[in-house]
Enzyme design. Sequence first.
Site, PDB file in Angstrom:
ATOM      1  CB  SER A 187      -0.916  -0.033   1.241  1.00  0.00           C
ATOM      2  OG  SER A 187      -1.550   1.282   1.302  1.00  0.00           O
ATOM      3  CE1 TYR A 201      -4.030  -1.848   4.759  1.00  0.00           C
ATOM      4  CE2 TYR A 201      -3.619   0.534   4.425  1.00  0.00           C
ATOM      5  CZ  TYR A 201      -3.626  -0.837   4.154  1.00  0.00           C
ATOM      6  OH  TYR A 201      -4.020  -1.106   2.625  1.00  0.00           O
TER       7      TYR A 201
HETATM    8  P1  NAP Z   1     -11.458  -6.177   1.619  1.00  0.00           P
HETATM    9  O1  NAP Z   1     -12.564  -5.989   0.496  1.00  0.00           O
HETATM   10  O2  NAP Z   1     -11.632  -5.642   2.800  1.00  0.00           O
HETATM   11  O3  NAP Z   1     -10.737  -7.485   1.551  1.00  0.00           O
HETATM   12  C1  NAP Z   1     -10.089  -8.015   2.477  1.00  0.00           C
HETATM   13  C2  NAP Z   1      -9.630  -9.409   2.242  1.00  0.00           C
HETATM   14  O4  NAP Z   1      -8.702  -9.861   2.906  1.00  0.00           O
HETATM   15  C3  NAP Z   1     -10.860 -10.295   2.419  1.00  0.00           C
HETATM   16  O5  NAP Z   1     -10.993 -11.417   1.545  1.00  0.00           O
HETATM   17  C4  NAP Z   1     -10.766 -10.667   4.008  1.00  0.00           C
HETATM   18  O6  NAP Z   1     -11.703 -11.761   4.062  1.00  0.00           O
HETATM   19  C5  NAP Z   1      -9.298 -11.220   3.729  1.00  0.00           C
HETATM   20  N1  NAP Z   1      -8.999 -11.201   5.180  1.00  0.00           N
HETATM   21  C6  NAP Z   1      -8.846 -10.385   6.176  1.00  0.00           C
HETATM   22  N2  NAP Z   1      -8.196 -10.994   7.483  1.00  0.00           N
HETATM   23  C7  NAP Z   1      -8.080 -12.285   7.037  1.00  0.00           C
HETATM   24  C8  NAP Z   1      -7.429 -13.416   7.668  1.00  0.00           C
HETATM   25  N3  NAP Z   1      -7.337 -13.168   8.871  1.00  0.00           N
HETATM   26  N4  NAP Z   1      -7.218 -14.511   6.976  1.00  0.00           N
HETATM   27  C9  NAP Z   1      -7.696 -14.503   5.562  1.00  0.00           C
HETATM   28  N5  NAP Z   1      -8.051 -13.657   5.144  1.00  0.00           N
HETATM   29  C10 NAP Z   1      -8.309 -12.505   5.716  1.00  0.00           C
HETATM   30  O7  NAP Z   1     -10.015  -5.212   1.122  1.00  0.00           O
HETATM   31  P2  NAP Z   1      -9.337  -4.945  -0.122  1.00  0.00           P
HETATM   32  O8  NAP Z   1      -9.337  -3.831  -0.595  1.00  0.00           O
HETATM   33  O9  NAP Z   1      -9.705  -6.156  -1.437  1.00  0.00           O
HETATM   34  O10 NAP Z   1      -7.727  -5.353   0.182  1.00  0.00           O
HETATM   35  C11 NAP Z   1      -7.141  -6.535  -0.507  1.00  0.00           C
HETATM   36  C12 NAP Z   1      -5.548  -6.026  -0.023  1.00  0.00           C
HETATM   37  O11 NAP Z   1      -5.219  -4.627  -1.006  1.00  0.00           O
HETATM   38  C13 NAP Z   1      -5.299  -5.863   1.197  1.00  0.00           C
HETATM   39  O12 NAP Z   1      -4.012  -6.321   1.430  1.00  0.00           O
HETATM   40  C14 NAP Z   1      -5.245  -4.130   1.472  1.00  0.00           C
HETATM   41  O13 NAP Z   1      -4.500  -3.580   2.330  1.00  0.00           O
HETATM   42  C15 NAP Z   1      -4.411  -3.942   0.140  1.00  0.00           C
HETATM   43  N6  NAP Z   1      -4.911  -2.673  -0.632  1.00  0.00           N
HETATM   44  C16 NAP Z   1      -6.164  -2.208  -0.796  1.00  0.00           C
HETATM   45  C17 NAP Z   1      -6.535  -0.932  -1.120  1.00  0.00           C
HETATM   46  C18 NAP Z   1      -7.736  -0.407  -1.493  1.00  0.00           C
HETATM   47  O14 NAP Z   1      -8.037   0.945  -1.818  1.00  0.00           O
HETATM   48  N7  NAP Z   1      -8.986  -1.085  -1.464  1.00  0.00           N
HETATM   49  C19 NAP Z   1      -5.206   0.174  -1.283  1.00  0.00           C
HETATM   50  C20 NAP Z   1      -3.952  -0.428  -1.065  1.00  0.00           C
HETATM   51  C21 NAP Z   1      -4.024  -1.628  -0.518  1.00  0.00           C
HETATM   52  P3  NAP Z   1     -12.963 -11.771   4.876  1.00  0.00           P
HETATM   53  O15 NAP Z   1     -14.012 -11.490   3.565  1.00  0.00           O
HETATM   54  O16 NAP Z   1     -13.093 -13.204   5.182  1.00  0.00           O
HETATM   55  O17 NAP Z   1     -12.883 -10.676   5.458  1.00  0.00           O
END
Ligand code: NAP
Length: 261
Positions: A145, A158
């Site tokens: 990120s 984070y």
């Molecule tokens: P999201 O929609 O909240 O999805 C998060 C995912 O991580 C979900 O599948 C969740 O599973 C899973 N997760 C959380 N805790 C977990 C655990 N203990 N064991 C296994 N799975 C777990 O978020 P996202 O935006 O898609 O984020 C995905 C990645 O991208 C993350 O690493 C995040 O930091 C990174 N990121 C996102 C953004 C953004 O703007 N969205 C920006 C920069 C980086 P559940 O459904 O079971 O909770």
Amino acid sequence: MSANVPLQGKTALVTGANKGLGAGMVADLARHGANVVLAVRSVPLGDALVAGLVECSGRLAVVPCDVSQKDAGARAVAAAIDAFGALDILVNNAGQVEPIGHFLDNDSDAWEQAVTVNLFGAQRMARAALPQLIARGGTLVNISSGAGHTPREGWSAYCASKAALAMLTRAIALEYAGKGVCSYGFQPGVVDTDMQVSIRASDMNEISRLRRDQLAAPAVPARWVSWLCAERPRDLDGKDFSINDAALRARVDQWHAVHTC
Ligand code: NAP
């Protein structure tokens, strides 16, 4: 191998694969021919995700995987090998932004849980997968990120855990590039997922005040991950780079223009 299915014969494991960026990556990797192991906290998968994967060329398997558990990596990698015989690609995508709030207001256990998921989760998965990646000339992608490089108000856990993840990418590259493994840290930009719903609700910092129509769809960063896994660009090995890099975007677009899956 067809040019249009450049990941045919490769097996990829994606954590947090049930929604958001993870689900987008599963679809794009499978469309480019990879067998994909969806490592998810809870099964069965939602109908919408399953419906979106019907057109994919690659085969899919689903394994339960909570990356906060110490044996998560060993179990998920074993399941991937059971399903497809080997593992070529690990995408450490599972992550959480909570707790959101000023450092002293954060619950200490919640703070540690964020580090557990965002850093130790990736470490556990990488530790289990690396022997396979070494044997196969594989690829590690850590979804990092911009917050690992720029502090954001209310996101201390984070930011700290993503900064550590970026260094883990560098350290693994330093030690294993010579053994044939490519390791990348990829900053996917601001993406329209459930994580951003929580962020908007917090009204905590400049990211939380972005409008939903300013966010990218999960399919956009997913294209970069397929490119990385197929091309394995040596100049990016060990780097933690951003989707906002225009020169890299041109390379990704050029690759997708050829590989029109
Ligand atoms: P999201 O929609 O909240 O999805 C998060 C995912 O991580 C979900 O599948 C969740 O599973 C899973 N997760 C959380 N805790 C977990 C655990 N203990 N064991 C296994 N799975 C777990 O978020 P996202 O935006 O898609 O984020 C995905 C990645 O991208 C993350 O690493 C995040 O930091 C990174 N990121 C996102 C953004 C953004 O703007 N969205 C920006 C920069 C980086 P559940 O459904 O079971 O909770």
